[in-house]
Design an enzyme around this catalytic site. Structure first.
Site, PDB file in Angstrom:
ATOM      1  CB  CYS A 111      -0.936   0.008   1.206  1.00  0.00           C
ATOM      2  SG  CYS A 111      -1.974   1.485   1.217  1.00  0.00           S
ATOM      3  CG  ASN A 211      -1.033  -7.067  -8.960  1.00  0.00           C
ATOM      4  OD1 ASN A 211      -0.676  -6.162  -8.194  1.00  0.00           O
ATOM      5  ND2 ASN A 211      -2.179  -7.012  -9.613  1.00  0.00           N
TER       6      ASN A 211
HETATM    7  C1  LIG Z   1      -8.440   1.682  -5.456  1.00  0.00           C
HETATM    8  C2  LIG Z   1      -7.371   0.683  -5.136  1.00  0.00           C
HETATM    9  C3  LIG Z   1      -7.314   0.112  -3.881  1.00  0.00           C
HETATM   10  C4  LIG Z   1      -6.306  -0.811  -3.568  1.00  0.00           C
HETATM   11  N1  LIG Z   1      -6.304  -1.396  -2.337  1.00  0.00           N
HETATM   12  C5  LIG Z   1      -5.370  -2.364  -2.059  1.00  0.00           C
HETATM   13  C6  LIG Z   1      -5.405  -3.080  -0.828  1.00  0.00           C
HETATM   14  O1  LIG Z   1      -6.283  -2.890   0.017  1.00  0.00           O
HETATM   15  N2  LIG Z   1      -4.422  -4.004  -0.615  1.00  0.00           N
HETATM   16  C7  LIG Z   1      -3.437  -4.266  -1.540  1.00  0.00           C
HETATM   17  O2  LIG Z   1      -2.583  -5.109  -1.302  1.00  0.00           O
HETATM   18  N3  LIG Z   1      -3.413  -3.623  -2.715  1.00  0.00           N
HETATM   19  C8  LIG Z   1      -4.355  -2.702  -2.997  1.00  0.00           C
HETATM   20  N4  LIG Z   1      -4.355  -2.098  -4.222  1.00  0.00           N
HETATM   21  C9  LIG Z   1      -3.384  -2.518  -5.235  1.00  0.00           C
HETATM   22  C10 LIG Z   1      -3.956  -3.639  -6.118  1.00  0.00           C
HETATM   23  O3  LIG Z   1      -4.187  -4.806  -5.362  1.00  0.00           O
HETATM   24  C11 LIG Z   1      -2.992  -3.979  -7.263  1.00  0.00           C
HETATM   25  O4  LIG Z   1      -1.781  -4.407  -6.698  1.00  0.00           O
HETATM   26  C12 LIG Z   1      -2.697  -2.783  -8.153  1.00  0.00           C
HETATM   27  O5  LIG Z   1      -3.879  -2.097  -8.490  1.00  0.00           O
HETATM   28  C13 LIG Z   1      -1.964  -3.237  -9.406  1.00  0.00           C
HETATM   29  O6  LIG Z   1      -2.758  -4.116 -10.163  1.00  0.00           O
HETATM   30  P1  LIG Z   1      -3.553  -3.589 -11.488  1.00  0.00           P
HETATM   31  O7  LIG Z   1      -2.552  -2.912 -12.360  1.00  0.00           O
HETATM   32  O8  LIG Z   1      -4.157  -4.833 -12.068  1.00  0.00           O
HETATM   33  O9  LIG Z   1      -4.568  -2.626 -10.990  1.00  0.00           O
HETATM   34  C14 LIG Z   1      -5.346  -1.163  -4.537  1.00  0.00           C
HETATM   35  C15 LIG Z   1      -5.415  -0.580  -5.807  1.00  0.00           C
HETATM   36  C16 LIG Z   1      -6.407   0.320  -6.123  1.00  0.00           C
HETATM   37  C17 LIG Z   1      -6.459   0.911  -7.497  1.00  0.00           C
END
Ligand SMILES: Cc1cc2nc3c(=O)[nH]c(=O)nc-3n(C[C@H](O)[C@H](O)[C@H](O)COP(=O)(O)O)c2cc1C
Length: 337
Positions: A111, A211
């Site tokens: 985070c 990811n």
């Molecule tokens: C709005 C939002 C909230 C997120 N909340 C968390 C979370 O609570 N815990 C976490 O490990 N990652 C969180 N992430 C990160 C996502 O799990 C992920 O790692 C990140 O969006 C990259 O993946 P993507 O490119 O497919 O979106 C959050 C991302 C977004 C956009």
């Protein structure tokens, strides 16, 4: 190729990412219906859970019929994290009306939010591999379910230490590591470092999930192939689009699935909004439904106006009428062409 997490086997390794304010129980169910084989909760504060905060405990609700679900905790103190994990596995899940324990406890080490990293939590842990080891060790000693860890590429471009942190997590007893291939400094901006994700995969003996930046079925196939990972995790691409999982599932099975029609998308939006109101009550349900509705209709003709109107909806009926009217105007438009 299949991915085993504890007693669960994922045929294709397709996982919904944890997203605060988004991956609540309702959204997790919808994504699972579409093909997400494993889902992760919003992040849950270990400290708040230990203080028995009721709202925090509500994030941990899982029912018997739910898909395999990991509950994610964040924090920085090994003993507090261990206690929270113990509560989630054996105690507090009853307090929040869950009927089963989580599939795994996931630890947030990614985070980027200022108030989180200022406390040494989330991605700030990337700077302290020894503490990563201590936390994972403490948590895995406290629970019998697998402990998984979600990390980033590193803190910034001069400290891309994902391999070191992932090894520390493995040493501490982690059963799986997910690597979000961006640094904390990048937040959610490109590029995603898939080479570094491959390096982590090669260095570890436990499963590794890739990811970051997967926005289509083609991306998913490519990332899986190029990183050699055991699974892929989808975040932002699922917002307003649980269908992404059925498309990825099809691609992994060698089939092609077309993108959903506007009608299918609006039907999904209606279902989502109803389920939200049922789960959280109409007031909270409608407030939370606003952002989801905006995501569902993004890119459709006339959606900017709908998005504005949705923001002043206060009842489920009102929200539904807006979507129905939007769909009707849409149909009228098409038939006039
Ligand atoms: C709005 C939002 C909230 C997120 N909340 C968390 C979370 O609570 N815990 C976490 O490990 N990652 C969180 N992430 C990160 C996502 O799990 C992920 O790692 C990140 O969006 C990259 O993946 P993507 O490119 O497919 O979106 C959050 C991302 C977004 C956009």
């Amino acid at each position: 190729m299949s991915l085993k997490i504890g007693k669960t086997t994922l045929e294709n390794g397709i996982i919904l990412a944890p997203m605060a304010g988004i991956t609540d129980r309702v959204f997790r169910l919808l994504c699972a219906e579409q093909g997400a084989e494993y889902v992760v909760s919003e992040m849950i504060s270990a400290k708040a859970l230990c203080y028995k905060d009721v709202k925090t405990a509500s994030y941990a609700k899982i029912l018997d019929t739910d898909p395999p679900t990991a509950l994610q905790i964040f924090g920085s103190e090994p003993d507090v994290m261990a206690e929270a994990a113990f509560m989630l596995e054996r105690g507090s899940y009853k307090a929040c009306s869950s009927t089963k324990a989580p599939e795994a406890i996931d630890i947030n080490m990614g985070c980027p939010m200022k108030k989180i990293v200022a406390n040494g939590e989330g991605s700030a842990l990337m700077k302290k591999p020894e503490l990563v080891y201590d936390i994972v060790r403490a948590v895995s000693s406290a629970v019998s379910v697998p402990v998984t860890v979600k990390i980033r590429a590193g803190w910034d471009k001069s400290t891309m230490n994902a391999v070191e942190v992932a090894l520390a997590a493995q040493e501490g007893g982690a059963a799986l590591v997910t690597v979000h291939g961006r640094t904390r400094e990048q937040l959610y901006k490109p590029p995603v470092n898939y080479e570094l994700i491959s390096d982590v995969k090669r260095a570890l003996s436990i499963p590794v999930v890739a990811n970051g930046g997967i926005f289509s079925a083609e991306d998913a196939v490519e990332v899986m192939r190029n990183t050699g990972c055991d699974g892929i995790m989808i975040g932002q691409a699922a917002q307003g689009n649980p269908f992404i999982f059925s498309q990825i599932k099809a691609a992994f099975e060698g089939r092609y699935l077309d993108t959903p029609s506007d009608k299918q998308i609006l039907d999904m939006a209606r279902k989502h909004l109803k389920m939200l109101c049922l789960e959280k009550g109409e007031h909270t349900g409608v407030l939370e439904a606003r952002k989801h509705t905006a995501w569902y209709v993004k890119g459709m003709r006339g959606s900017a106006q709908l998005r504005m109107m949705v923001n002043s909806a206060t009842t489920l009926k009102g929200l539904m009428s807006l979507i129905d009217e939007f769909e009707a105007s849409f149909a009228a438009d098409t038939s006039g062409r």
